[in-house]
Design an enzyme around this catalytic site. Structure first.
Site, PDB file in Angstrom:
ATOM      1  N   THR A  77     -28.686 -12.227 -18.668  1.00  0.00           N
ATOM      2  CA  THR A  77     -28.589 -13.563 -19.257  1.00  0.00           C
ATOM      3  C   THR A  77     -27.864 -13.514 -20.595  1.00  0.00           C
ATOM      4  O   THR A  77     -27.017 -14.369 -20.889  1.00  0.00           O
ATOM      5  CB  THR A  77     -29.998 -14.175 -19.426  1.00  0.00           C
ATOM      6  OG1 THR A  77     -30.579 -14.261 -18.125  1.00  0.00           O
ATOM      7  CG2 THR A  77     -29.956 -15.558 -20.041  1.00  0.00           C
ATOM      8  N   GLU A 107     -38.967 -14.660 -23.890  1.00  0.00           N
ATOM      9  CA  GLU A 107     -37.617 -15.027 -23.447  1.00  0.00           C
ATOM     10  C   GLU A 107     -36.581 -14.563 -24.472  1.00  0.00           C
ATOM     11  O   GLU A 107     -35.480 -14.148 -24.117  1.00  0.00           O
ATOM     12  CB  GLU A 107     -37.577 -16.546 -23.245  1.00  0.00           C
ATOM     13  CG  GLU A 107     -36.523 -17.056 -22.303  1.00  0.00           C
ATOM     14  CD  GLU A 107     -36.679 -16.603 -20.851  1.00  0.00           C
ATOM     15  OE1 GLU A 107     -36.543 -15.403 -20.583  1.00  0.00           O
ATOM     16  OE2 GLU A 107     -36.887 -17.469 -19.981  1.00  0.00           O
TER      17      GLU A 107
END
Ligand code: HSE
Length: 332
Positions: free
Chosen positions: A205, A153
């Site tokens: 993101t 991530e």
């Protein structure tokens, strides 16, 4: 609320079979790694749930070569250098704690489009570590797997967050009370139908995090705390009305929704169609809505389609339910 089992066996696989403790060693393992909805409107970085559809397909095998070899079998042109690849970074973190293992070969077939807001990077990180763990006889706990997957991530968004990864690995709805140290709580939510619309634009993101305000007003924080507590209480009590009125975000949504064409209209029309509520899925651009029953979820999907047809923007919808098992073993 469920306490989480310490050692992880994919829920559809009995212990002792295949790679399970005491079982025969397996050469390769294939899993389906689910899409997820992070934030769940008011719980930025701390709440998420897994979806039954779409899923990425991941196959892992042990390799005699040191490190991680990545074979992409899709059209997304993702990096094959493991340090720059979400799955690779997660597997390298795992290898650091496996001195007896030389390496892994990963075959990845993604169906969850990167930059869609439904946890594409988390699916890329979670699936491989769950599959590799199974191959290694389930030596790591779910919490360890979240810890490894967060390295992936970080490659995707620049920071470690677990609100997509935890539900992808645990299934269901998860609350991440803390990531350092990890404290993950599974929430026993009622049956919910989830409708997602993905307007075909990409929001990275990392970019969607950069635009957020670093300071917030106390009055906004108080409102947000009330909503998060209300949402968690509503989920645990299976109180649909409380869930609906807690699905409000006064901090993140006002900033990010500007990036999503049609956002306000989707929200208002879907609520008029009977949705309990919803908002930006993760960092967007997907928008999700929760409904009590399938007929309402279908009406919501129709509203979403009508809006993007009218705006003239390509879109994709998913009508699904909450995935209770997380990453799922499909063959070994
Ligand atoms: N909590 C993360 C964010 C999720 O909103 O930035 C990203 O999918």
């Amino acid at each position: 609320m469920n306490l989480i089992k310490k050692y992880y066996t994919p829920s559809n696989t009995p212990l002792g079979e295949g790679g399970g403790e005491g079982g025969r060693a397996k050469k390769s393992v294939s899993v389906l790694s689910p899409a997820t909805v992070a934030n769940v409107v008011c719980g930025f970085d701390i709440l998420g749930f897994a979806l039954n559809n779409p899923n990425d397909e991941v196959t892992i095998s042990l390799s005699d070569e040191v490190g991680v070899q990545i074979i992409n079998q899709d059209d997304f042109d993702l990096p094959t250098d493991p340090e720059k690849n979400v799955s690779g970074a997660a597997l390298l973190a795992m290898l650091e704690e496996c001195p007896d293992v030389k390496g892994f070969t990963l075959i990845s077939k993604k169906h969850i489009k990167p930059g869609s807001g439904i946890g594409s990077s988390a699916a890329s990180a979670a699936g491989p570590v769950v599959a590799a763990n199974y191959l290694l006889g389930n030596r790591f706990s779910k919490e360890d797997l979240v810890r490894f997957a967060m390295f992936g991530e970080k490659v995707a968004s620049g920071v470690k967050h677990a609100d997509n990864i935890a539900p992808a690995i645990y299934g269901g709805v998860t609350l991440i009370r803390s990531i350092f140290p990890l404290d993950i709580i599974a929430i026993d939510a009622p049956e919910l139908y989830v409708t997602v619309v993905h307007p075909q634009i990409e929001v990275r993101t990392a970019d969607a995090r950069k635009i957020l305000k670093q300071n917030i007003l106390l009055k906004d924080a108080i409102k947000q705390w009330g909503n998060i507590a209300g949402l968690v209480a509503g989920l645990i009590k299976h109180d649909y009305e409380l869930i609906g009125r807690s699905l409000e975000d006064v901090i993140i949504e006002p900033v990010r929704s500007i990036l999503i064409p049609g956002f306000n209209e989707v929200k208002s029309k879907c609520k008029e169609a009977g949705a309990l509520g919803g908002g930006i899925s993760g960092s967007g651009p997907s928008i999700f809505m929760l409904s009590k029953d399938e007929a309402t979820a279908k009406a919501v999907e129709k509203e979403m389609s009508n809006i993007y047809e009218r705006i003239g923007l390509d879109y994709q919808t998913h009508l699904t339910t909450i995935n209770q098992e997380g990453v799922k073993l499909v063959s070994s």
